[in-house]
Design a protein around this motif. Structure first.
Motif, PDB file in Angstrom:
ATOM      1  N   LEU A   7      35.489  47.659  42.830  1.00  0.00           N
ATOM      2  CA  LEU A   7      36.422  46.973  41.946  1.00  0.00           C
ATOM      3  C   LEU A   7      36.700  47.908  40.773  1.00  0.00           C
ATOM      4  CD1 LEU A   7      34.810  43.430  41.925  1.00  0.00           C
ATOM      5  CD2 LEU A   7      36.837  44.172  43.187  1.00  0.00           C
ATOM      6  N   ARG A  46      45.088  45.640  42.425  1.00  0.00           N
ATOM      7  CA  ARG A  46      44.902  44.374  41.717  1.00  0.00           C
ATOM      8  C   ARG A  46      46.104  44.213  40.790  1.00  0.00           C
ATOM      9  NH1 ARG A  46      39.490  45.280  38.833  1.00  0.00           N
ATOM     10  NH2 ARG A  46      40.000  43.251  37.946  1.00  0.00           N
ATOM     11  N   MET A  57      41.044  47.347  44.480  1.00  0.00           N
ATOM     12  CA  MET A  57      39.926  46.789  45.230  1.00  0.00           C
ATOM     13  C   MET A  57      39.886  47.540  46.544  1.00  0.00           C
ATOM     14  SD  MET A  57      38.767  44.866  47.949  1.00  0.00           S
ATOM     15  CE  MET A  57      40.327  44.405  48.646  1.00  0.00           C
TER      16      MET A  57
END
Length: 96
Positions: A7, A46, A57
């Protein structure tokens, strides 16, 4: 092969999106290559509330966390000052 969820959050300065767009094709070319090597499994951008890209991601398969860290450091989004922070989490894709 172990899997990891990455992330990444982009910088938030006024030029962040411009930097992302400048190196985006190089990043995507790398992901295509990594997909052929079965390292990159899937991922994408994202989006913020306005629908603009603000991070990434990715799910990847590599032997261990130190290899993942090295792999991330080689990414154009790191080298191009796009990703400000990166979180790495162990992950397992559901077999459905």
């Amino acid at each position: 092969m172990p899997q990891f969820l990455i992330l990444a959050t982009d910088y938030k300065d006024e030029q962040a999106l411009t930097r992302r767009l400048q190196v985006r094709e190089v990043h995507l070319a790398r992901m295509r290559t990594e997909k052929e090597k079965a390292v990159f499994i899937f991922g994408g951008a994202r989006l913020n509330a306005s629908g603009n890209m603000c991070g990434s991601m990715l799910v990847i398969a590599l032997p261990d966390i130190s290899t993942v860290e090295q792999w991330i450091e080689e990414d154009p989004y790191i080298k191009g000052k796009v990703w400000e922070s990166v979180e790495i989490l162990p992950f397992k894709t559901a077999a459905v």
